[in-house]
Design a protein around this motif. Structure first.
Motif, PDB file in Angstrom:
ATOM      1  N   LEU A  90       5.306  -6.546  69.047  1.00  0.00           N
ATOM      2  CA  LEU A  90       5.655  -5.955  70.343  1.00  0.00           C
ATOM      3  C   LEU A  90       6.363  -4.618  70.139  1.00  0.00           C
ATOM      4  CD1 LEU A  90       7.027  -9.142  72.130  1.00  0.00           C
ATOM      5  CD2 LEU A  90       4.748  -8.120  72.362  1.00  0.00           C
ATOM      6  N   SER A  91       5.989  -3.641  70.933  1.00  0.00           N
ATOM      7  CA  SER A  91       6.578  -2.314  70.827  1.00  0.00           C
ATOM      8  C   SER A  91       8.056  -2.330  71.205  1.00  0.00           C
ATOM      9  CB  SER A  91       5.840  -1.338  71.751  1.00  0.00           C
ATOM     10  OG  SER A  91       6.514  -0.098  71.781  1.00  0.00           O
ATOM     11  N   LEU A  92       8.848  -1.587  70.440  1.00  0.00           N
ATOM     12  CA  LEU A  92      10.251  -1.374  70.787  1.00  0.00           C
ATOM     13  C   LEU A  92      10.412  -0.057  71.539  1.00  0.00           C
ATOM     14  CD1 LEU A  92      11.959  -2.529  67.482  1.00  0.00           C
ATOM     15  CD2 LEU A  92      11.715  -3.793  69.611  1.00  0.00           C
ATOM     16  N   GLY A  93       9.294   0.591  71.832  1.00  0.00           N
ATOM     17  CA  GLY A  93       9.316   1.870  72.548  1.00  0.00           C
ATOM     18  C   GLY A  93       9.240   3.043  71.579  1.00  0.00           C
ATOM     19  N   ILE A  94       8.994   4.194  72.122  1.00  0.00           N
ATOM     20  CA  ILE A  94       8.895   5.400  71.313  1.00  0.00           C
ATOM     21  C   ILE A  94      10.267   5.714  70.729  1.00  0.00           C
ATOM     22  CG2 ILE A  94       8.327   7.868  71.302  1.00  0.00           C
ATOM     23  CD1 ILE A  94       5.925   5.997  71.826  1.00  0.00           C
ATOM     24  N   ALA A  95      10.337   5.817  69.413  1.00  0.00           N
ATOM     25  CA  ALA A  95      11.601   6.134  68.743  1.00  0.00           C
ATOM     26  C   ALA A  95      11.801   7.644  68.670  1.00  0.00           C
ATOM     27  CB  ALA A  95      11.632   5.534  67.338  1.00  0.00           C
ATOM     28  N   TYR A  96      10.717   8.369  68.365  1.00  0.00           N
ATOM     29  CA  TYR A  96      10.801   9.829  68.213  1.00  0.00           C
ATOM     30  C   TYR A  96       9.536  10.474  68.760  1.00  0.00           C
ATOM     31  CZ  TYR A  96      14.536   8.620  65.014  1.00  0.00           C
ATOM     32  OH  TYR A  96      15.694   8.104  64.475  1.00  0.00           O
ATOM     33  N   GLU A  97       9.702  11.664  69.317  1.00  0.00           N
ATOM     34  CA  GLU A  97       8.579  12.464  69.786  1.00  0.00           C
ATOM     35  C   GLU A  97       8.616  13.812  69.074  1.00  0.00           C
ATOM     36  OE1 GLU A  97       7.314  11.396  74.076  1.00  0.00           O
ATOM     37  OE2 GLU A  97       9.496  11.757  74.133  1.00  0.00           O
ATOM     38  N   ASN A  98       7.535  14.543  69.177  1.00  0.00           N
ATOM     39  CA  ASN A  98       7.395  15.851  68.520  1.00  0.00           C
ATOM     40  C   ASN A  98       7.473  15.725  67.003  1.00  0.00           C
ATOM     41  OD1 ASN A  98       7.258  17.197  71.058  1.00  0.00           O
ATOM     42  ND2 ASN A  98       9.472  16.978  71.204  1.00  0.00           N
ATOM     43  N   VAL A  99       6.968  14.617  66.468  1.00  0.00           N
ATOM     44  CA  VAL A  99       6.967  14.375  65.028  1.00  0.00           C
ATOM     45  C   VAL A  99       5.827  15.171  64.393  1.00  0.00           C
ATOM     46  CG1 VAL A  99       6.668  12.618  63.237  1.00  0.00           C
ATOM     47  CG2 VAL A  99       7.930  12.074  65.318  1.00  0.00           C
ATOM     48  N   LYS A 100       6.144  15.857  63.317  1.00  0.00           N
ATOM     49  CA  LYS A 100       5.145  16.605  62.571  1.00  0.00           C
ATOM     50  C   LYS A 100       5.227  16.177  61.117  1.00  0.00           C
ATOM     51  CE  LYS A 100       5.424  20.469  65.680  1.00  0.00           C
ATOM     52  NZ  LYS A 100       6.545  21.113  66.254  1.00  0.00           N
ATOM     53  N   GLY A 101       4.089  16.118  60.452  1.00  0.00           N
ATOM     54  CA  GLY A 101       4.059  15.727  59.045  1.00  0.00           C
ATOM     55  C   GLY A 101       4.516  16.861  58.162  1.00  0.00           C
ATOM     56  N   PRO A 102       4.853  16.602  56.935  1.00  0.00           N
ATOM     57  CA  PRO A 102       4.929  15.258  56.352  1.00  0.00           C
ATOM     58  C   PRO A 102       6.189  14.524  56.809  1.00  0.00           C
ATOM     59  CG  PRO A 102       5.610  16.880  54.728  1.00  0.00           C
ATOM     60  CD  PRO A 102       5.176  17.645  55.952  1.00  0.00           C
ATOM     61  N   ILE A 103       6.119  13.210  56.824  1.00  0.00           N
ATOM     62  CA  ILE A 103       7.262  12.404  57.244  1.00  0.00           C
ATOM     63  C   ILE A 103       7.600  11.386  56.156  1.00  0.00           C
ATOM     64  CG2 ILE A 103       6.759  12.675  59.694  1.00  0.00           C
ATOM     65  CD1 ILE A 103       5.711   9.770  59.603  1.00  0.00           C
ATOM     66  N   SER A 104       8.831  10.873  56.206  1.00  0.00           N
ATOM     67  CA  SER A 104       9.296   9.830  55.280  1.00  0.00           C
ATOM     68  C   SER A 104      10.103   8.805  56.065  1.00  0.00           C
ATOM     69  CB  SER A 104      10.172  10.439  54.180  1.00  0.00           C
ATOM     70  OG  SER A 104       9.450  11.358  53.419  1.00  0.00           O
ATOM     71  N   PRO A 105       9.433   7.885  56.785  1.00  0.00           N
ATOM     72  CA  PRO A 105      10.164   6.877  57.545  1.00  0.00           C
ATOM     73  C   PRO A 105      10.938   5.943  56.627  1.00  0.00           C
ATOM     74  CG  PRO A 105       7.809   6.793  58.024  1.00  0.00           C
ATOM     75  CD  PRO A 105       8.001   7.746  56.910  1.00  0.00           C
ATOM     76  N   CYS A 106      12.049   5.414  57.144  1.00  0.00           N
ATOM     77  CA  CYS A 106      12.878   4.499  56.367  1.00  0.00           C
ATOM     78  C   CYS A 106      13.403   3.414  57.301  1.00  0.00           C
ATOM     79  CB  CYS A 106      14.030   5.266  55.732  1.00  0.00           C
ATOM     80  SG  CYS A 106      15.164   4.220  54.839  1.00  0.00           S
ATOM     81  N   VAL A 107      13.381   2.185  56.850  1.00  0.00           N
ATOM     82  CA  VAL A 107      13.946   1.068  57.608  1.00  0.00           C
ATOM     83  C   VAL A 107      14.979   0.394  56.722  1.00  0.00           C
ATOM     84  CG1 VAL A 107      13.467  -1.144  58.695  1.00  0.00           C
ATOM     85  CG2 VAL A 107      11.801   0.702  58.887  1.00  0.00           C
ATOM     86  N   SER A 108      16.159   0.157  57.254  1.00  0.00           N
ATOM     87  CA  SER A 108      17.205  -0.531  56.518  1.00  0.00           C
ATOM     88  C   SER A 108      17.105  -2.023  56.771  1.00  0.00           C
ATOM     89  CB  SER A 108      18.573  -0.006  56.976  1.00  0.00           C
ATOM     90  OG  SER A 108      19.592  -0.788  56.415  1.00  0.00           O
ATOM     91  N   LEU A 109      16.990  -2.814  55.715  1.00  0.00           N
ATOM     92  CA  LEU A 109      16.889  -4.257  55.846  1.00  0.00           C
ATOM     93  C   LEU A 109      18.067  -4.930  55.152  1.00  0.00           C
ATOM     94  CD1 LEU A 109      13.074  -4.580  55.099  1.00  0.00           C
ATOM     95  CD2 LEU A 109      14.199  -4.686  57.330  1.00  0.00           C
ATOM     96  N   LEU A 110      19.264  -4.487  55.485  1.00  0.00           N
ATOM     97  CA  LEU A 110      20.468  -5.019  54.846  1.00  0.00           C
ATOM     98  C   LEU A 110      20.773  -6.423  55.340  1.00  0.00           C
ATOM     99  CD1 LEU A 110      22.736  -1.877  55.037  1.00  0.00           C
ATOM    100  CD2 LEU A 110      21.437  -2.704  53.077  1.00  0.00           C
ATOM    101  N   LYS A 111      21.290  -7.227  54.450  1.00  0.00           N
ATOM    102  CA  LYS A 111      21.715  -8.590  54.802  1.00  0.00           C
ATOM    103  C   LYS A 111      23.080  -8.491  55.462  1.00  0.00           C
ATOM    104  CE  LYS A 111      22.637 -12.998  52.610  1.00  0.00           C
ATOM    105  NZ  LYS A 111      22.689 -13.686  51.329  1.00  0.00           N
ATOM    106  N   GLY A 112      23.246  -9.086  56.663  1.00  0.00           N
ATOM    107  CA  GLY A 112      24.493  -8.936  57.390  1.00  0.00           C
ATOM    108  C   GLY A 112      25.329 -10.163  57.439  1.00  0.00           C
TER     109      GLY A 112
END
Length: 66
Positions: free
Chosen positions: A44-66
């Motif tokens: 399920l979509s969480l909605g648009i996070a960013y607009e006007n994105v131009k390449g190259p890009i380097s997405p990152c997701v933090s998966l820290l244990k809380g």
């Protein structure tokens, strides 16, 4: 950041829908034609996070244990 439900870009922290939990499946859609970057959780979509994105890009997701 999955645990806190935040997004960070250029040291700017913003709230982004909700936090995620263990066993959630996180996805990413990058559409450089429209310039949009969107995250998904469990298909399920969480909605648009960013607009006007131009390449190259380097997405990152933090998966820290809380």
């Amino acid at each position: 950041m999955c645990l806190s439900g935040q997004k960070i870009h250029k040291n700017m922290v913003e709230t982004y829908p909700t936090s995620s939990r263990r066993e959630d499946i996180i996805g990413l859609i990058v559409d450089l034609n429209t310039g949009r970057l969107e995250f998904m959780r469990n298909g399920l979509s969480l909605g648009i996070a960013y607009e006007n994105v131009k390449g190259p890009i380097s997405p990152c997701v933090s998966l820290l244990k809380g």
